[in-house]
Design an enzyme around this catalytic site. Structure first.
Site, PDB file in Angstrom:
ATOM      1  N   LYS A  36       5.514   7.165  -4.038  1.00  0.00           N
ATOM      2  CA  LYS A  36       5.309   8.166  -2.987  1.00  0.00           C
ATOM      3  C   LYS A  36       5.957   7.780  -1.652  1.00  0.00           C
ATOM      4  O   LYS A  36       6.394   8.642  -0.908  1.00  0.00           O
ATOM      5  CB  LYS A  36       3.824   8.442  -2.781  1.00  0.00           C
ATOM      6  CG  LYS A  36       3.006   7.247  -2.334  1.00  0.00           C
ATOM      7  CD  LYS A  36       1.518   7.536  -2.476  1.00  0.00           C
ATOM      8  CE  LYS A  36       0.706   6.342  -2.055  1.00  0.00           C
ATOM      9  NZ  LYS A  36      -0.660   6.382  -2.575  1.00  0.00           N
ATOM     10  N   ARG A 129     -13.161   6.781  -0.904  1.00  0.00           N
ATOM     11  CA  ARG A 129     -12.173   7.830  -0.871  1.00  0.00           C
ATOM     12  C   ARG A 129     -12.493   8.720  -2.082  1.00  0.00           C
ATOM     13  O   ARG A 129     -13.622   9.168  -2.191  1.00  0.00           O
ATOM     14  CB  ARG A 129     -10.729   7.277  -0.863  1.00  0.00           C
ATOM     15  CG  ARG A 129      -9.744   8.304  -0.274  1.00  0.00           C
ATOM     16  CD  ARG A 129      -8.305   7.792  -0.188  1.00  0.00           C
ATOM     17  NE  ARG A 129      -7.640   7.800  -1.488  1.00  0.00           N
ATOM     18  CZ  ARG A 129      -6.362   7.448  -1.669  1.00  0.00           C
ATOM     19  NH1 ARG A 129      -5.618   7.070  -0.642  1.00  0.00           N
ATOM     20  NH2 ARG A 129      -5.816   7.464  -2.875  1.00  0.00           N
TER      21      ARG A 129
HETATM   22  C1  LIG Z   1      -0.851   5.367  -3.352  1.00  0.00           C
HETATM   23  C2  LIG Z   1      -1.740   5.237  -4.522  1.00  0.00           C
HETATM   24  C3  LIG Z   1      -1.581   4.171  -5.400  1.00  0.00           C
HETATM   25  C4  LIG Z   1      -0.560   3.085  -5.174  1.00  0.00           C
HETATM   26  O1  LIG Z   1      -0.924   2.317  -4.072  1.00  0.00           O
HETATM   27  P1  LIG Z   1      -0.114   0.988  -3.665  1.00  0.00           P
HETATM   28  O2  LIG Z   1      -0.980   0.323  -2.665  1.00  0.00           O
HETATM   29  O3  LIG Z   1       1.180   1.457  -3.099  1.00  0.00           O
HETATM   30  O4  LIG Z   1       0.064   0.204  -4.906  1.00  0.00           O
HETATM   31  C5  LIG Z   1      -2.403   4.116  -6.509  1.00  0.00           C
HETATM   32  N1  LIG Z   1      -3.342   5.054  -6.725  1.00  0.00           N
HETATM   33  C6  LIG Z   1      -3.534   6.101  -5.900  1.00  0.00           C
HETATM   34  C7  LIG Z   1      -4.592   7.086  -6.210  1.00  0.00           C
HETATM   35  C8  LIG Z   1      -2.742   6.226  -4.764  1.00  0.00           C
HETATM   36  O5  LIG Z   1      -2.928   7.263  -3.936  1.00  0.00           O
END
Ligand SMILES: *Cc1c(COP(=O)(O)O)cnc(C)c1O
Length: 352
Positions: A36, A129
């Site tokens: 992302k 969250r």
């Molecule tokens: C962004 C995200 C991740 C990945 O997070 P990192 O810290 O970049 O590894 C994994 N799961 C969800 C639900 C996310 O929003």
């Protein structure tokens, strides 16, 4: 053209391969790479895919739509918006979910498109969250999902260290595994995936504390910046210099460090606190807060220091008079900085 973010292709691919091996060695048989932060920049995502991965994950369905031609599974990380149910089913093979109403909408959309859509049911193990709160009842929801004719419950998962900063540990991940076992036992099914979090779970690899049963992770930052995110420690063997920002000097002057006159608000409505360090060599770079929050950048040129800036300007102190207007300075962005830079349409992106 500047400003420009340069992405080192070989280092990106190398980190991807390393992450695959590292996770496999720790019982993670299925890995989703979360891209992302690249804001849909196709060449970089394609390079990651070329390292032989199974699944790309993104939080925006608009990005997954761009990746359709890539021969891997696509997963949506942010809970689907009900208003995008049909797009989610069209462009994602599976998604993370915690709202039964949304899953009903996905089921309907999948029926309309003659497809099946996978669901990982999310549990909140304390970070607060997304997810069903782990102490709440969930069997009715599972029961209803299992009865849907176009939805596959492919697993359960949790997300930690995102809002509350809660660190994944043996205890909270074991509780997730327990929930999976309860569901499997209650409904006499097998859940293929138990998804134990993001880059903050990587710190448990060192001490072999990943509970048995956790077989899936969703990793972004650890792969892209080469560090785990529970404590921010560098990962051995990974490159931490995949991304470099370059910006160009548009002014170079000797000036005082302290403003002259009565001080009110700056262009962002804040009253600036400025240290008087006497006269200095000041450079202005053509990049600003519209592109990135300036303290998310680390100067790479020796002795260059961030002074401040505004929407379109970054002011730096220069260590000597070897610089001239038109010179390019380099910076290393942190994760929030990278997210902002990749999202700014004024910043050129280059994979090389
Ligand atoms: C962004 C995200 C991740 C990945 O997070 P990192 O810290 O970049 O590894 C994994 N799961 C969800 C639900 C996310 O929003």
């Amino acid at each position: 053209m500047y400003p420009k973010i340069i992405i080192d292709k070989n280092k990106l691919i190398d980190n991807t391969i390393r992450m695959k091996h590292l996770t496999e060695a720790n019982g993670i048989s299925y890995l989703s790479l979360v891209v992302k932060v690249l804001a849909g920049y196709f060449p970089a995502v394609e390079a990651i895919t070329s390292a032989g991965i199974e699944c790309l994950a993104d939080s925006r369905i608009e990005n997954l739509k761009k990746f359709q031609s890539l021969p891997v599974k696509k997963a949506l990380m942010r809970l689907p918006m009900p208003s995008q149910a049909s797009m989610v089913v069209r462009y994602a093979d599976w998604s993370l979910n915690s709202e039964i109403n949304t899953v009903r909408k996905l089921n309907n959309a999948a029926k309309n498109q003659g497809k099946r859509h996978g669901i990982i049911l999310m549990f909140d193990m304390g970070d607060l969250r997304e997810g069903i709160f782990y102490q709440d009842d969930y069997l009715d929801i599972v029961d209803e999902i299992l009865a849907m004719d176009h939805i596959d419950l492919i697993g359960i998962g949790t997300n930690l260290t995102c809002y509350g900063g809660v660190i994944p540990d043996h205890e909270n991940l074991s509780n997730l595994v327990k929930i999976a076992h309860t569901i499997e036992h209650e409904f006499d099914i097998e859940l293929p995936l138990i998804s134990g979090g993001n880059s903050s779970t990587v710190h448990l690899f060192d001490t072999h504390q990943i509970p048995e049963g956790i077989n899936h992770l969703r990793i972004g930052e650890a792969l892209l910046l080469g560090r785990e995110t529970a404590y921010g420690k560098a990962l051995e063997g990974f490159h931490d210099d995949v991304f470099t920002l370059q910006a160009q000097l548009i002014e170079l002057k000797e000036k005082p460090s302290y403003p002259i006159g009565k001080i009110g608000m700056n262009s962002f409505g804040e009253i600036p606190i400025i240290q008087d360090k006497g006269w200095m060599r000041r450079g202005i770079l053509a990049i600003g807060k519209q592109d990135v929050q300036l303290d998310n950048l680390l100067p790479l040129d020796l002795g260059v220091e961030l002074i401040g800036g505004s929407s379109d300007h970054l002011i730096v102190e220069l260590p000597n008079d070897s610089y001239k207007v038109g010179d390019v300075l380099s910076f290393r962005p942190n994760y929030p900085g990278l997210l902002q830079l990749m999202t700014s349409s004024y910043v050129k992106k280059e994979l090389r």
